[in-house]
Enzyme design. Sequence first.
Site, PDB file in Angstrom:
ATOM      1  N   HIS A 104     -22.883  -3.650  63.350  1.00  0.00           N
ATOM      2  CA  HIS A 104     -22.423  -4.390  64.527  1.00  0.00           C
ATOM      3  C   HIS A 104     -20.923  -4.634  64.509  1.00  0.00           C
ATOM      4  O   HIS A 104     -20.329  -4.966  65.533  1.00  0.00           O
ATOM      5  CB  HIS A 104     -23.195  -5.708  64.689  1.00  0.00           C
ATOM      6  CG  HIS A 104     -22.830  -6.782  63.716  1.00  0.00           C
ATOM      7  ND1 HIS A 104     -23.581  -7.067  62.589  1.00  0.00           N
ATOM      8  CD2 HIS A 104     -21.807  -7.663  63.683  1.00  0.00           C
ATOM      9  CE1 HIS A 104     -23.033  -8.065  61.921  1.00  0.00           C
ATOM     10  NE2 HIS A 104     -21.943  -8.450  62.568  1.00  0.00           N
TER      11      HIS A 104
ATOM     12  N   ASP B 120     -28.648  -2.455  60.446  1.00  0.00           N
ATOM     13  CA  ASP B 120     -27.302  -3.013  60.601  1.00  0.00           C
ATOM     14  C   ASP B 120     -26.383  -2.614  59.451  1.00  0.00           C
ATOM     15  O   ASP B 120     -25.642  -3.431  58.905  1.00  0.00           O
ATOM     16  CB  ASP B 120     -27.353  -4.531  60.753  1.00  0.00           C
ATOM     17  CG  ASP B 120     -26.081  -5.100  61.384  1.00  0.00           C
ATOM     18  OD1 ASP B 120     -25.316  -4.311  61.969  1.00  0.00           O
ATOM     19  OD2 ASP B 120     -25.855  -6.315  61.271  1.00  0.00           O
TER      20      ASP B 120
ATOM     21  N   SER C 228     -19.040 -10.799  58.273  1.00  0.00           N
ATOM     22  CA  SER C 228     -20.012  -9.714  58.425  1.00  0.00           C
ATOM     23  C   SER C 228     -19.601  -8.478  57.651  1.00  0.00           C
ATOM     24  O   SER C 228     -18.489  -7.974  57.803  1.00  0.00           O
ATOM     25  CB  SER C 228     -20.159  -9.338  59.899  1.00  0.00           C
ATOM     26  OG  SER C 228     -21.056 -10.178  60.553  1.00  0.00           O
TER      27      SER C 228
END
Length: 469
Positions: free
Chosen positions: A191, A223, A299
């Site tokens: 992402h 992901d 992230s």
Amino acid sequence: MEEYSEMNGQNDEQNTGGEFGGSYYQHNAMPREKKSRQNSCAGYILVGILCLLVGIAVGSCTTTLAISGIKEAAESVLPGEDKGSGDNDDSGFSFEWHFGGKKPENNRPAKDEEYQEPEKKQYTGREMPVLDGQVPIISDTANPAPDIVEQTFEGVVGVNSYEKVKDKDELEGYGSGFAISSEGYIVTNAHVIKGASKVTVTLPDNDKQEIDAEVVGYDSTMDIAVLYIRKDGLKPLALGSAENVRVGDFTIAIGNPSGSELAGTATFGIISATSRNVNIDGRENEYLQTDAAINPGNSGGPLLNMKGEVIGITTAKNIFAGYDEYGNTISAEGLGFAIPIDKAVEVAEELITQGHVVRPGMGINVIEITEENAEKYDLHSGILIYSVTKNGPAHKAGLRVDDIVTAYDGINVTTQGDFVDYIKDKRVGDTVSLEIIRGDEEITIDVTLGDINELGDELVGNRTSSLFD
């Protein structure tokens, strides 16, 4: 509605790559600060006023156009209507930012779009590199954290995602990543980079210099993304295993919360759960849960054990805990999630050697309609089609937003999870027969499953369901 979910990414992702809805989570990729759209409003209003004056002089037709112009200008400064950002969401769900596209307008009229066969993508595999990270040398076993942070810091990188704006690449957001091989391979979250026109990497020793990165491949379902840079002297991290992790084990998260200004931030916590099944952005996976602080920009960064080995990739956090007695939102704290490194390495290896990971799916997002909500909203219980991906298998078969699935291959719908698992166990090319309620009609539609990792982000009609608005 309880079952719709979103991740902690920071880029208006439309949730089209995944298949199904979930709960209150957010990705931790960080968006760049958006410029306010209000800066140019004075010009619009001035033009509108001038047009209005001219309209008074020359007739009602021009006056009508001028009033329309003023209305447009006024709408551009209404609170909560920033068309350029995903930060304002009226749905009632926790949402911050998503990579990959612009947020659809829920209440647009339904609009049939002709299906067009998507171009087949070509993938190139390469030789698997040596994963040559070294375990840190711990001098103080009573307090190993300082040694771990000092010796792993150089292996954690910043990842910058750009989007094309008027033929120019503009910084859209940033996250974290870490080297897995001195040969130039870096792992991050999908992402963080999905939909980017360009991706660059910054290293800890010089966060002002951006190095162009090649996207080797990414898997939206897990992901995971793999990047490649041409750079000597990379310091790969040692990869451990999440198999023997226990609740209560100490852990360290390193990343770039808020971008380069706080690059290399280390936070400390424990493992809160070892196999938490969480539905994030419509993708249900098994995660490590930790209370180590995870923030936007984290992230793709590593979650480390007390040997200094990577045991997970920080991905998301829960930002919503409920409502107080006055109806105010209660924020959640200490609920972070990381992809177990064992599964991440499997996906990374496939991305490197094959260039792609095949995932069967329909190209839809759905919401489970419980009996309680069926009664509340006067709907049939089942699975609501929340959105349909343009040129995906569901679009080709004729599924529409607001269709309600009551059975699949003769199996009555019980839970969303069962439906998800059923599709996951299929192969690309398999056909699934869906029994649908569409308005007052009961119809059957056969959907031939495709590879959801090959689907884009655009929705049919740029539309999502508004039945629960």
